[in-house]
Write an enzyme that holds these catalytic residues in place. Structure first.
Site, short mmCIF file in Angstrom:
data_model
loop_
_atom_site.label_atom_id
_atom_site.label_comp_id
_atom_site.label_asym_id
_atom_site.label_seq_id
_atom_site.Cartn_x
_atom_site.Cartn_y
_atom_site.Cartn_z
N HIS A 178 87.35 34.49 59.91
CA HIS A 178 86.21 34.62 60.79
C HIS A 178 85.05 34.44 60.14
O HIS A 178 84.76 35.26 59.10
CB HIS A 178 86.55 35.74 61.62
N HIS B 250 77.85 33.41 67.86
CA HIS B 250 78.76 34.30 67.07
C HIS B 250 79.28 33.85 65.87
O HIS B 250 78.59 34.02 64.82
CB HIS B 250 79.91 34.91 68.17
N GLU C 250 87.05 43.51 64.31
CA GLU C 250 87.69 42.38 65.11
C GLU C 250 89.01 42.06 64.56
O GLU C 250 89.49 40.92 64.62
CB GLU C 250 86.73 41.08 64.67
N HIS D 202 80.32 33.42 60.13
CA HIS D 202 79.30 33.51 60.89
C HIS D 202 78.54 32.50 60.19
O HIS D 202 77.08 32.66 59.97
CB HIS D 202 78.45 34.85 61.00
#
Length: 256
Positions: free
Chosen positions: A107, A175, A88, A109
């Protein structure tokens, strides 16, 4: 922007590696998921990559932080020997391409954030002095990118950035989250605040309560404690919490 030399990059690699461990220690990124990047010049960024001894985000070392360009190519000779950028990477690079105000992208989760969004619970300013920076962030709105996809190319990353707009955090449905800021520390602390608000919201709703935004008059009374407290002190706390020490001599824990 002047290109930094290798000596200047060393403390930045250490900073990002520590930030990755903070994310994992806070439960915002389990296992091998999640990554953090930092812009170093117009075309290059440092980002957490996977190497031959991959052990997961909570065990990130400075050596796992590699220099790449906006297209995922090595940012200097040997930078990707045995390492690969995250799938990603476009999630990071598209934010950096389109947001000159941003230097760092996180990023993660966080399960509670994902669960709250799937339950239809928005991130709202439900608290006040409990978390002043988090309340202010939520008051400005936390948008949602409504596709539960792996953001693996510029097309999908552009969709995410469109959803994000000028906001510091965007939720990725089913996500996780993307947090963007001028510094690594701020980007991580934003993610922690959003996770805390999501966790509190789930607890309130589970207990049968109803969520309500902090009244405007109370929001107006919340002081700006300044970057030294909001970021500096908060970040030192996160590192100490992760290390499990109060200082170099006394471990955290009950006294005997």
């Amino acid at each position: 922007m002047k290109a930094p030399n290798s000596a200047e990059l060393a403390p930045l690699r250490t900073l990002i590696a520590g930030a990755c461990r903070v994310l994992a220690g806070r439960g915002l990124a389990d296992g091998i998921l999640g990554h953090i990047s930092l812009r170093v010049d117009e075309r290059r960024l440092l980002v957490r990559c996977r190497g031959p001894r991959e052990r997961g985000l909570g065990y990130t070392l400075a050596d796992d932080i590699r220099l790449v360009d906006l297209d995922g190519e090595p940012g200097a000779p040997g930078e990707l020997d045995g390492y690969s950028p995250p799938n990603e990477l476009p999630l990071h690079t598209e934010v950096l391409r389109r947001r000159p105000d941003v230097a760092s992208v996180v990023h993660a989760h966080p399960p509670e954030v994902v669960a709250a969004d799937l339950a239809g619970i928005e991130i709202r300013p439900i608290v006040g002095a409990f978390d002043i920076p988090g309340s202010r962030l939520a008051a400005g709105g936390v948008p949602v990118y409504r596709r539960g996809v792996l953001v693996r190319d510029r097309r999908l990353a552009a969709e995410m950035v469109d959803s994000m707009g000028a906001r510091p955090v965007v939720l990725l449905r089913g996500h996780g989250i993307t947090s963007a800021a001028a510094t690594v520390e701020q980007a991580v602390l934003q993610a922690i605040s959003v996770d805390a608000l999501a966790t509190l919201s789930l607890r309130v709703v589970t207990a049968g309560g109803r969520l309500a935004d902090l009244p405007a008059e109370d929001m107006a009374e919340l002081p700006d404690l300044g970057a030294n407290f909001n970021t500096g002190v908060a970040w030192r706390h996160e590192l100490a919490r992760l290390a499990g020490v109060v200082d170099d001599r006394h471990p955290v824990g009950p006294s005997h």
